[in-house]
Design a protein around this motif. Sequence first.
Motif, mmCIF file in Angstrom:
data_model
loop_
_atom_site.group_PDB
_atom_site.id
_atom_site.type_symbol
_atom_site.label_atom_id
_atom_site.label_comp_id
_atom_site.label_asym_id
_atom_site.label_seq_id
_atom_site.Cartn_x
_atom_site.Cartn_y
_atom_site.Cartn_z
ATOM 1 N N MET A 184 4.759 51.636 42.348
ATOM 2 C CA MET A 184 5.134 50.224 42.189
ATOM 3 C C MET A 184 6.553 50.016 42.697
ATOM 4 N N LYS A 185 6.785 48.912 43.386
ATOM 5 C CA LYS A 185 8.095 48.647 43.920
ATOM 6 C C LYS A 185 9.084 48.333 42.799
ATOM 7 N N LYS A 186 10.399 48.621 43.112
ATOM 8 C CA LYS A 186 11.440 48.466 42.109
ATOM 9 C C LYS A 186 11.546 47.021 41.626
ATOM 10 N N HIS A 187 11.431 46.049 42.610
ATOM 11 C CA HIS A 187 11.610 44.657 42.195
ATOM 12 C C HIS A 187 10.454 44.192 41.327
ATOM 13 N N SER A 188 9.239 44.762 41.532
ATOM 14 C CA SER A 188 8.089 44.416 40.703
ATOM 15 C C SER A 188 8.277 44.941 39.290
ATOM 16 N N ILE A 189 8.820 46.171 39.176
ATOM 17 C CA ILE A 189 9.096 46.751 37.861
ATOM 18 C C ILE A 189 10.137 45.902 37.126
ATOM 19 N N GLY A 190 11.146 45.458 37.884
ATOM 20 C CA GLY A 190 12.201 44.625 37.293
ATOM 21 C C GLY A 190 11.650 43.319 36.738
ATOM 22 N N LYS A 191 10.735 42.700 37.519
ATOM 23 C CA LYS A 191 10.132 41.445 37.056
ATOM 24 C C LYS A 191 9.300 41.665 35.793
ATOM 25 N N LEU A 192 8.581 42.819 35.773
ATOM 26 C CA LEU A 192 7.742 43.131 34.621
ATOM 27 C C LEU A 192 8.595 43.310 33.368
ATOM 28 N N VAL A 193 9.715 44.004 33.515
ATOM 29 C CA VAL A 193 10.619 44.229 32.371
ATOM 30 C C VAL A 193 11.148 42.904 31.846
ATOM 31 N N ILE A 194 11.548 42.027 32.755
ATOM 32 C CA ILE A 194 12.086 40.719 32.358
ATOM 33 C C ILE A 194 11.027 39.913 31.604
ATOM 34 N N MET A 195 9.789 39.955 32.129
ATOM 35 C CA MET A 195 8.713 39.222 31.477
ATOM 36 C C MET A 195 8.446 39.742 30.065
ATOM 37 N N LEU A 196 8.473 41.078 29.924
ATOM 38 C CA LEU A 196 8.242 41.687 28.612
ATOM 39 C C LEU A 196 9.348 41.298 27.620
ATOM 40 N N VAL A 197 10.589 41.279 28.091
ATOM 41 C CA VAL A 197 11.722 40.905 27.246
ATOM 42 C C VAL A 197 11.592 39.455 26.782
ATOM 43 N N LEU A 198 11.218 38.564 27.714
ATOM 44 C CA LEU A 198 11.056 37.156 27.383
ATOM 45 C C LEU A 198 9.926 36.941 26.375
ATOM 46 N N MET A 199 8.835 37.683 26.581
ATOM 47 C CA MET A 199 7.708 37.570 25.652
ATOM 48 C C MET A 199 8.086 38.038 24.258
ATOM 49 N N LEU A 200 8.839 39.143 24.200
ATOM 50 C CA LEU A 200 9.276 39.674 22.911
ATOM 51 C C LEU A 200 10.194 38.685 22.205
ATOM 52 N N ALA A 201 11.096 38.057 22.953
ATOM 53 C CA ALA A 201 12.019 37.081 22.380
ATOM 54 C C ALA A 201 11.261 35.874 21.839
ATOM 55 N N PHE A 202 10.219 35.465 22.600
ATOM 56 C CA PHE A 202 9.414 34.317 22.172
ATOM 57 C C PHE A 202 8.675 34.611 20.875
ATOM 58 N N VAL A 203 8.049 35.798 20.827
ATOM 59 C CA VAL A 203 7.300 36.196 19.632
ATOM 60 C C VAL A 203 8.232 36.327 18.433
ATOM 61 N N THR A 204 9.399 36.944 18.644
ATOM 62 C CA THR A 204 10.371 37.111 17.557
ATOM 63 C C THR A 204 10.846 35.761 17.065
ATOM 64 N N GLY A 205 11.112 34.839 17.988
ATOM 65 C CA GLY A 205 11.568 33.509 17.621
ATOM 66 C C GLY A 205 10.538 32.774 16.796
ATOM 67 N N CYS A 206 9.285 32.895 17.189
ATOM 68 C CA CYS A 206 8.212 32.252 16.435
ATOM 69 C C CYS A 206 8.109 32.820 15.035
ATOM 70 N N THR A 207 8.251 34.161 14.947
ATOM 71 C CA THR A 207 8.177 34.816 13.646
ATOM 72 C C THR A 207 9.295 34.342 12.739
ATOM 73 N N ASN A 208 10.530 34.278 13.286
ATOM 74 C CA ASN A 208 11.669 33.844 12.480
ATOM 75 C C ASN A 208 11.528 32.401 12.033
ATOM 76 N N ASN A 209 11.042 31.536 12.948
ATOM 77 C CA ASN A 209 10.864 30.139 12.581
ATOM 78 C C ASN A 209 9.826 29.989 11.489
ATOM 79 N N GLY A 210 8.775 30.796 11.555
ATOM 80 C CA GLY A 210 7.713 30.727 10.564
ATOM 81 C C GLY A 210 8.166 31.165 9.192
ATOM 82 N N SER A 211 9.122 32.085 9.125
ATOM 83 C CA SER A 211 9.577 32.604 7.844
ATOM 84 C C SER A 211 10.849 31.922 7.362
ATOM 85 N N LYS A 212 11.349 30.953 8.118
ATOM 86 C CA LYS A 212 12.586 30.270 7.735
ATOM 87 C C LYS A 212 12.329 29.291 6.600
ATOM 88 N N ILE A 213 13.170 29.369 5.572
ATOM 89 C CA ILE A 213 13.094 28.449 4.446
ATOM 90 C C ILE A 213 14.434 27.731 4.348
#
Length: 288
Positions: free
Chosen positions: A1-30
Amino acid sequence: MKKHSIGKLVIMLVLMLAFVTGCTNNGSKITIVGSSAMQLLAEQAGNDYRLSHQDSNIVVQGGGSGTGLSQVQAGAVQIGTSDVFAETQKGIDAKKLRDYKIAVVGIVPIVNKGVGVKNVSQKQLKQIFTGKLTNWKQLGGKNEAITVINRSKGSGTRSAFEDIILQGTKPVKSQEQDSNGAVKKIVNSTPGTISYLSFPYAHDTNIQKLSINGVKPTNKNITTNKWKIWCYEHMYTKGKPNKQTKAFINYMLGEKVQKDLVPKIGYLSINEMKVTRNSKNQVTQIGK
């Protein structure tokens, strides 16, 4: 796999993780908003709760009981805290809210130490806050004008104090303060002043607390209504609370908070009361 493709994949994974974490925190916020008298208890309980519930996110703010009730009714917060019953407040539909009585808090009149008065009758206290008594000399104290410091109109502490002491009589025009802390500072530093505080804020040795009809302002005297100026600390939710909110309310009503934290801060456990009070200020002995 090309380096730039790996870089894009990493960025996408980071963004997805941030989104999921944000949703979790919002759901548990009181978010808890309202009574400044209850703020100390809610903040400390929230801090303790987070230690054993790492995924929780509890935010506590003051603003007064009126704000707490209006915000929870609007669905803007999960919990609205109040020193007064929802059904007594204009613009609040109490039928849409659920009431959880968490604790009891006493309210005590305080004066500047220089006034020379330590005890008043309930009638005299009413006369002070309605402007009929204007000099401490009239109460056996110093020849000095009485300066009333009131709480702001949205304050549940003020509503409770006036319901019990003034009983519908119009209060004297006076300076108004939003918080217990501001009241304490002004009374301590300004000759001739009188106001009132909730018990948890009145432990300072520089404060001159007033007895009423010879009765001292203690939690023990509240349990039997011997000390009459007290109110419930309510937590209100809009209808049935979500799972996270209900879990925190259960924690507030549990043994750790009721037996340890509530008395430590200066409140009174709901379980210690020998009387109950309804929204019309009718007091009934428990068990009768």
